[in-house]
Design an enzyme around this catalytic site. Sequence first.
Site, PDB file in Angstrom:
ATOM      1  N   ASP A 101       6.261 -13.566  -8.819  1.00 23.37           N
ATOM      2  CA  ASP A 101       6.766 -12.231  -8.474  1.00 23.37           C
ATOM      3  C   ASP A 101       5.704 -11.180  -8.770  1.00 23.37           C
ATOM      4  O   ASP A 101       5.582 -10.171  -8.064  1.00 23.37           O
ATOM      5  CB  ASP A 101       8.062 -11.931  -9.235  1.00 23.37           C
ATOM      6  N   HIS A 132       3.217  -9.791  -6.058  1.00 24.97           N
ATOM      7  CA  HIS A 132       3.502  -8.615  -5.223  1.00 24.97           C
ATOM      8  C   HIS A 132       2.725  -7.393  -5.706  1.00 24.97           C
ATOM      9  O   HIS A 132       2.265  -6.577  -4.900  1.00 24.97           O
ATOM     10  CB  HIS A 132       5.000  -8.284  -5.261  1.00 24.97           C
ATOM     11  N   HIS A 137      17.856 -12.933 -12.883  1.00 26.41           N
ATOM     12  CA  HIS A 137      16.532 -12.399 -12.577  1.00 26.41           C
ATOM     13  C   HIS A 137      16.672 -10.904 -12.319  1.00 26.41           C
ATOM     14  O   HIS A 137      17.362 -10.503 -11.383  1.00 26.41           O
ATOM     15  CB  HIS A 137      15.992 -13.134 -11.343  1.00 26.41           C
ATOM     16  N   HIS A 150      15.305  -6.797 -11.826  1.00 28.58           N
ATOM     17  CA  HIS A 150      14.252  -5.834 -11.516  1.00 28.58           C
ATOM     18  C   HIS A 150      14.599  -4.543 -12.237  1.00 28.58           C
ATOM     19  O   HIS A 150      15.760  -4.297 -12.567  1.00 28.58           O
ATOM     20  CB  HIS A 150      14.107  -5.629 -10.004  1.00 28.58           C
ATOM     21  N   TYR A 167      15.891  -2.542   0.045  1.00 25.27           N
ATOM     22  CA  TYR A 167      14.658  -3.274  -0.199  1.00 25.27           C
ATOM     23  C   TYR A 167      13.442  -2.380   0.084  1.00 25.27           C
ATOM     24  O   TYR A 167      13.488  -1.521   0.952  1.00 25.27           O
ATOM     25  CB  TYR A 167      14.642  -4.528   0.679  1.00 25.27           C
TER      26      TYR A 167
END
Lengths: 348, 348
Positions: B14, B17, B194, B196, B287
């Site tokens: 991840d 990115h 998970h 963010h 997104y």
Amino acid sequence: MTDEVRMVDMTLRDGMHAVDHQFTPEEMADVAAALDAANMDVVEVSHGDGMGGSSINYGFAAADTEEYLDAVVPELNDTELSVLLLPGIGTVEEIDMAIDRGADICRVATHVTEADISEDHFTYVKDRGLEANGLLMLSHMAEPERILHEAELMQEYGADAVYVMDSAGALLPSDVRDRVGLLADELDIEVGYHAHNNLGLGIGNTLAALDAGATTVDGCLRGLGAGSGNAQIEVLVGVLDKAGYDINPDFFGVMDAAEDVLVPMISDDEMPELDNDSLMLGYAGVYSSFLRHTRRVGEKYDIDPREILVELGEMEVVGGQEDLITDVAARLAEDRDAGTAAEAASDD
Amino acid sequence: MTDEVRMVDMTLRDGMHAVDHQFTPEEMADVAAALDAANMDVVEVSHGDGMGGSSINYGFAAADTEEYLDAVVPELNDTELSVLLLPGIGTVEEIDMAIDRGADICRVATHVTEADISEDHFTYVKDRGLEANGLLMLSHMAEPERILHEAELMQEYGADAVYVMDSAGALLPSDVRDRVGLLADELDIEVGYHAHNNLGLGIGNTLAALDAGATTVDGCLRGLGAGSGNAQIEVLVGVLDKAGYDINPDFFGVMDAAEDVLVPMISDDEMPELDNDSLMLGYAGVYSSFLRHTRRVGEKYDIDPREILVELGEMEVVGGQEDLITDVAARLAEDRDAGTAAEAASDD
């Protein structure tokens, strides 16, 4: 749980630590104007260590509190003005000065077990007709029952609200719930919560506090504050809005205050960062003044300074006890050498 | 609630990115070695969008997955190696390649309502004897019951664990509890989470997930990841240790991996930042691919791009639906103009 939340912006007080107390009165006026336009409930303006903090001990500010207040007051329409006082640093003269200039709230802060030194200050603030809020600092250093006892003292002295201050950013959400929940259950006045982000829990802990009954919470634009900073207030506004709380600040307006007004005033180095130093302070529950000395002493004794911080945290040291650092390092070095000797002996 | 937690480091997947997929194999080897030395349970290595992601669509990586795996595998002693596969981007050839090179775990990720496209992939991974984990992405876009249905499909297909992925950083702790709690109650396999950090809740939500029954969680050194990044794993290790969870990673070792190994590889611009852009994506639940277009279209229609993002979030748009941005902006502009006209009329 109540749904109405009062939001207090600390950018111009706790955020002062991040800029070495060097905001100019003009910068303060610009930030205050943007927060007022965004419907912030309260802004706090003072030296990072409260009124009277501008000194060789705590760092000289770029201007006097008088100048800061004179710059900020004309910018505030609906937003209330708070000032901070730490007994021993600030005095009643400063309270008078702030009231004369238009302060609406005086917050009186003591160490979590020392509320008893604040009686005269609360009495004075209430006599002069202001809202008085009590702040219990380093609240990870006391159990919920002890914090309740101290908060009850502040309530007796006249406080209109008592805040649990996680000054070292050392509390977990369950710790916050235990502390804030007990106060909310037992006190007749409002309960507040003030986060630091050393464990990455600035927002998470504030939500836990509200869930446990707090009704007033602190934050700073971009989380501005020493080390890893405070709860990032534009994030908090978005989160509380999303969670359905009844708040006054306008989300986009507070975002604009952060990115369009504050960020251009701040260097990258001044921006809060969750690096290993601030993480260790939160993990150990030790105040940042210990960091530099611990590193120096660690080097001398060849001990990882993080081990010293953990020991100091277990000893619940407070500011002024920096001389203990050498004792701890010497003991850890002795334990290590004894261990090495024992190992060498068993190898024979 | 169980006390044993498996920790999965995503820095080399991840985190890709954040560096435009430009880690070199040597850099990956250094990070992996530091994580192995710190007893991390699992490291994941792949293009940010999974194996096969290196392309004009998702951005070319600095090296092939083969080269990355060949660099990392010799550095891993006790730490397991995971690879990521998104059906439609990666294929069984890549699974074979990864297994041949020593992958221990294959994670198969689908949109939260599309687990049914993953059956063949799970069957294949399990036939080849690997651990298979299922990831349900953008899990803020489905209610807990729907997520359970999708997770049950993955369990049927052979998954050894299913993760609730908060890909947009849009969940609140109560949302996490509802989703993870239901899965933990109803599934026979492990449940993972998970995070963010778009709402500043990377750590807070991970704690909520563990409290609700998750037993495996993701994070990245320094939170490295697009926008505001993931849960900062060295912070998470400290917090879980402090909270009394039974974890394998060594706190100081993971801190060292972050500051001594990763930080020197990363520019300031690549470091995760909770700025207005990433905050808005989390608030709206949209997104990041929508961000740039929304700004452009907002300018054209003189509409605050944040208003467009909120509308898009309510429409639950997913990647590929970027053409809706103009429709939304045009509608908002129409509403605004109609409102202005009505106001002008009532002024007459």
